[in-house]
Design a protein around this motif. Structure first.
Motif, PDB file in Angstrom:
ATOM      1  N   SER A 167       2.923  64.661   8.322  1.00  6.69           N
ATOM      2  CA  SER A 167       1.989  63.533   8.288  1.00  6.69           C
ATOM      3  C   SER A 167       1.515  63.261   6.865  1.00  6.69           C
ATOM      4  O   SER A 167       1.062  64.171   6.157  1.00  6.69           O
ATOM      5  CB  SER A 167       0.776  63.829   9.176  1.00  6.69           C
ATOM      6  OG  SER A 167       1.180  64.027  10.516  1.00  6.69           O
ATOM      7  N   GLU A 173     -13.808  61.683   2.921  1.00  9.75           N
ATOM      8  CA  GLU A 173     -15.228  61.912   3.193  1.00  9.75           C
ATOM      9  C   GLU A 173     -15.521  63.392   3.434  1.00  9.75           C
ATOM     10  O   GLU A 173     -16.533  63.928   2.987  1.00  9.75           O
ATOM     11  CB  GLU A 173     -15.674  61.078   4.403  1.00  9.75           C
ATOM     12  CG  GLU A 173     -15.732  59.584   4.113  1.00  9.75           C
ATOM     13  CD  GLU A 173     -15.991  58.753   5.356  1.00  9.75           C
ATOM     14  OE1 GLU A 173     -16.030  59.328   6.466  1.00  9.75           O
ATOM     15  OE2 GLU A 173     -16.154  57.519   5.220  1.00  9.75           O
ATOM     16  N   ASP A 224      -0.988  62.523   4.855  1.00  9.61           N
ATOM     17  CA  ASP A 224      -2.389  62.421   4.424  1.00  9.61           C
ATOM     18  C   ASP A 224      -2.487  62.436   2.907  1.00  9.61           C
ATOM     19  O   ASP A 224      -3.469  61.983   2.332  1.00  9.61           O
ATOM     20  CB  ASP A 224      -3.219  63.559   5.020  1.00  9.61           C
ATOM     21  CG  ASP A 224      -2.784  64.910   4.507  1.00  9.61           C
ATOM     22  OD1 ASP A 224      -3.518  65.482   3.693  1.00  9.61           O
ATOM     23  OD2 ASP A 224      -1.696  65.389   4.887  1.00  9.61           O
ATOM     24  N   TYR A 240      -7.529  64.358  -3.203  1.00 13.73           N
ATOM     25  CA  TYR A 240      -7.751  62.940  -3.497  1.00 13.73           C
ATOM     26  C   TYR A 240      -8.344  62.731  -4.895  1.00 13.73           C
ATOM     27  O   TYR A 240      -9.141  61.826  -5.126  1.00 13.73           O
ATOM     28  CB  TYR A 240      -8.610  62.283  -2.409  1.00 13.73           C
ATOM     29  CG  TYR A 240      -7.960  62.419  -1.052  1.00 13.73           C
ATOM     30  CD1 TYR A 240      -6.847  61.655  -0.716  1.00 13.73           C
ATOM     31  CD2 TYR A 240      -8.404  63.361  -0.132  1.00 13.73           C
ATOM     32  CE1 TYR A 240      -6.209  61.813   0.509  1.00 13.73           C
ATOM     33  CE2 TYR A 240      -7.778  63.532   1.103  1.00 13.73           C
ATOM     34  CZ  TYR A 240      -6.675  62.754   1.408  1.00 13.73           C
ATOM     35  OH  TYR A 240      -6.042  62.921   2.616  1.00 13.73           O
ATOM     36  N   ASP A 273       0.535  57.154   9.987  1.00 15.87           N
ATOM     37  CA  ASP A 273      -0.697  56.669  10.614  1.00 15.87           C
ATOM     38  C   ASP A 273      -1.796  57.713  10.433  1.00 15.87           C
ATOM     39  O   ASP A 273      -2.138  58.462  11.353  1.00 15.87           O
ATOM     40  CB  ASP A 273      -0.452  56.390  12.096  1.00 15.87           C
ATOM     41  CG  ASP A 273      -1.697  55.820  12.783  1.00 15.87           C
ATOM     42  OD1 ASP A 273      -2.588  55.321  12.070  1.00 15.87           O
ATOM     43  OD2 ASP A 273      -1.763  55.897  14.024  1.00 15.87           O
ATOM     44  N   VAL A 274      -2.335  57.774   9.205  1.00 13.96           N
ATOM     45  CA  VAL A 274      -3.324  58.789   8.856  1.00 13.96           C
ATOM     46  C   VAL A 274      -4.570  58.100   8.298  1.00 13.96           C
ATOM     47  O   VAL A 274      -4.474  57.210   7.451  1.00 13.96           O
ATOM     48  CB  VAL A 274      -2.769  59.766   7.797  1.00 13.96           C
ATOM     49  CG1 VAL A 274      -3.831  60.813   7.431  1.00 13.96           C
ATOM     50  CG2 VAL A 274      -1.510  60.451   8.312  1.00 13.96           C
ATOM     51  N   ASN A 275      -5.737  58.518   8.764  1.00 17.75           N
ATOM     52  CA  ASN A 275      -7.013  57.978   8.287  1.00 17.75           C
ATOM     53  C   ASN A 275      -7.430  58.745   7.035  1.00 17.75           C
ATOM     54  O   ASN A 275      -8.221  59.690   7.103  1.00 17.75           O
ATOM     55  CB  ASN A 275      -8.073  58.100   9.383  1.00 17.75           C
ATOM     56  CG  ASN A 275      -9.379  57.422   9.006  1.00 17.75           C
ATOM     57  OD1 ASN A 275      -9.615  57.100   7.838  1.00 17.75           O
ATOM     58  ND2 ASN A 275     -10.238  57.215   9.985  1.00 17.75           N
ATOM     59  N   LYS A 276      -6.920  58.316   5.878  1.00 16.53           N
ATOM     60  CA  LYS A 276      -7.194  59.039   4.632  1.00 16.53           C
ATOM     61  C   LYS A 276      -8.662  58.968   4.239  1.00 16.53           C
ATOM     62  O   LYS A 276      -9.204  59.901   3.626  1.00 16.53           O
ATOM     63  CB  LYS A 276      -6.317  58.483   3.502  1.00 16.53           C
ATOM     64  CG  LYS A 276      -4.834  58.718   3.716  1.00 16.53           C
ATOM     65  CD  LYS A 276      -4.021  58.148   2.569  1.00 16.53           C
ATOM     66  CE  LYS A 276      -2.534  58.251   2.847  1.00 16.53           C
ATOM     67  NZ  LYS A 276      -1.722  57.660   1.777  1.00 16.53           N
ATOM     68  N   LYS A 277      -9.324  57.875   4.601  1.00 16.22           N
ATOM     69  CA  LYS A 277     -10.748  57.732   4.283  1.00 16.22           C
ATOM     70  C   LYS A 277     -11.559  58.844   4.942  1.00 16.22           C
ATOM     71  O   LYS A 277     -12.481  59.405   4.337  1.00 16.22           O
ATOM     72  CB  LYS A 277     -11.254  56.368   4.742  1.00 16.22           C
ATOM     73  CG  LYS A 277     -12.709  56.105   4.375  1.00 16.22           C
ATOM     74  CD  LYS A 277     -13.147  54.722   4.816  1.00 16.22           C
ATOM     75  CE  LYS A 277     -14.610  54.479   4.468  1.00 16.22           C
ATOM     76  NZ  LYS A 277     -15.071  53.142   4.927  1.00 16.22           N
ATOM     77  N   ALA A 278     -11.205  59.195   6.174  1.00 15.58           N
ATOM     78  CA  ALA A 278     -11.917  60.263   6.886  1.00 15.58           C
ATOM     79  C   ALA A 278     -11.714  61.610   6.197  1.00 15.58           C
ATOM     80  O   ALA A 278     -12.644  62.422   6.097  1.00 15.58           O
ATOM     81  CB  ALA A 278     -11.438  60.339   8.332  1.00 15.58           C
ATOM     82  N   GLN A 290      -3.602  62.930  12.224  1.00 16.02           N
ATOM     83  CA  GLN A 290      -4.092  61.572  11.991  1.00 16.02           C
ATOM     84  C   GLN A 290      -5.500  61.552  11.416  1.00 16.02           C
ATOM     85  O   GLN A 290      -5.846  60.685  10.626  1.00 16.02           O
ATOM     86  CB  GLN A 290      -4.030  60.768  13.291  1.00 16.02           C
ATOM     87  CG  GLN A 290      -2.602  60.563  13.787  1.00 16.02           C
ATOM     88  CD  GLN A 290      -2.551  59.859  15.122  1.00 16.02           C
ATOM     89  OE1 GLN A 290      -3.200  60.276  16.092  1.00 16.02           O
ATOM     90  NE2 GLN A 290      -1.774  58.787  15.194  1.00 16.02           N
ATOM     91  N   THR A 291      -6.333  62.517  11.824  1.00 17.72           N
ATOM     92  CA  THR A 291      -7.709  62.629  11.338  1.00 17.72           C
ATOM     93  C   THR A 291      -8.005  64.110  11.073  1.00 17.72           C
ATOM     94  O   THR A 291      -7.249  64.995  11.493  1.00 17.72           O
ATOM     95  CB  THR A 291      -8.714  62.104  12.382  1.00 17.72           C
ATOM     96  OG1 THR A 291      -8.765  63.028  13.481  1.00 17.72           O
ATOM     97  CG2 THR A 291      -8.320  60.721  12.887  1.00 17.72           C
TER      98      THR A 291
END
Length: 337
Positions: free
Chosen positions: A232, A306, A234, A112, A298-303, A163-164
């Protein structure tokens, strides 16, 4: 030891072969640049071919490019070393493969690092940022000419979508031989397994690894979609491909020829930008039709971001690379109006 001796012998054989070619062309006052590369996605191959066309066109045939494609004379590490010694003149490798030659290239392994593709292009097209990186290997015998977009790298697994970060936890994930990539997987709770690209398919098939991370071209071009059908987005890294050239070869060209080579390199980058997106869509379509690959957005990139913050902090505080890191971050807001 045996491997080093083998590659030394190969280098000698290549030098003998191509020296003969150069002696033959010297009488015609022509220069042949030897360009070797490993396996690549089609748009990158097309861009390398475009580079050769442009060089010949801009020099009125005085300089031409002879290709040694698809790993004929070695993988990326070997090709860098052969370029370093002058056994070949030019190669194209992943930025990650250059990390062990210059620490500057490790910056691209930061997960990122880039917000999106536009941020990536703003950085890569910024001469103030990139020229010091390209020149950082000059004392080793080679320099960077330009870059190619190699897309975003995301996870693909054999047993389901990601996803996470929890979906990576406990999984064995193939990564390139990059310390930053290894640290990323560890921070996500997985086990990093550094492997050469030619070992990934069999390792997935035999369950030695649970997944890998790469761009979409790994699915059909490398056949990985046959054994890992959950891809996925990400989008953790965007590692550029880098075209490098032997520094002595570059210096031995006339000023006009040198300028032509550098212009051709930059123009081939612009060409690759145009063909990449269309080629990715074609690859995805084929991956679905041939292997039934399921693409997951449907991926939680913020997680994920972090979880990998320790890598960002490490580079921010690095005496050598902290300034480079900050310059790249500053480009987040330098959007063209």
């Amino acid at each position: 030891m045996k491997r080093t001796i083998l590659w030394s012998l190969i280098s000698v054989c290549i030098i003998i072969f191509v020296t003969g070619c150069n002696q033959q062309t010297h009488a015609d006052e022509r220069v042949i640049l030897r360009f070797a590369y490993a396996s690549n996605a089609q748009p990158v191959k097309d861009a390398m071919a475009k580079f050769g066309e442009l060089v010949e066109e801009k020099t009125n045939g005085q300089v031409s490019v002879k290709y040694f494609p698809d790993g004929q004379i070695g993988g990326e590490r070997e090709l860098i070393e052969l370029t370093q010694t002058g056994a070949i003149d030019i190669t194209k490798v992943s930025g990650s493969a250059l990390e062990s030659f210059s620490n500057n290239y490790s910056i691209f392994g930061i997960p990122y690092l880039f917000d999106n593709i536009d941020h990536f292009f703003r950085v890569m097209d910024n001469e103030e940022i990139m020229q010091p990186i390209y020149q950082s290997t000059k004392d080793l015998g080679f320099v960077g000419l330009t870059y190619y977009n190699s897309g975003q790298r995301s996870f693909y697994l054999t047993d389901g979508p990601v996803q996470t970060p929890e979906d990576i936890k406990g999984k064995k994930i193939r990564v390139m031989e990059s310390e930053t990539a290894i640290q990323m997987i560890e921070l996500l709770g997985g086990t990093a397994v550094p492997l050469g690209s030619d070992e990934v398919y069999t390792s997935l098939q035999q369950g030695i690894i649970d997944g890998a991370e790469n761009n979409e071209f790994a699915l059909v071009t490398a056949g990985h979609g046959d054994v890992a059908s959950y891809y996925s987005y990400d989008e953790h890294t965007r590692v550029p491909d880098i075209v490098v050239m032997n520094n002595d070869t570059l210096k031995q060209l006339s000023e006009d020829q040198r300028q032509a080579v550098q212009e051709a390199a930059k123009e081939s980058t612009e060409y690759e930008k145009e063909v990449w997106k269309e080629a990715v869509e074609a690859e995805k379509k084929e991956a679905v039709e041939e292997y039934g690959v399921k693409f997951n957005e449907d991926v939680n990139k913020k997680a994920f971001l972090e979880k990998v913050q320790p890598i960002h902090e490490k580079f921010k505080q690095d005496d050598e690379l902290g300034d480079l890191y900050n310059k790249i971050q500053d480009e987040r807001n330098n959007r063209e109006e």
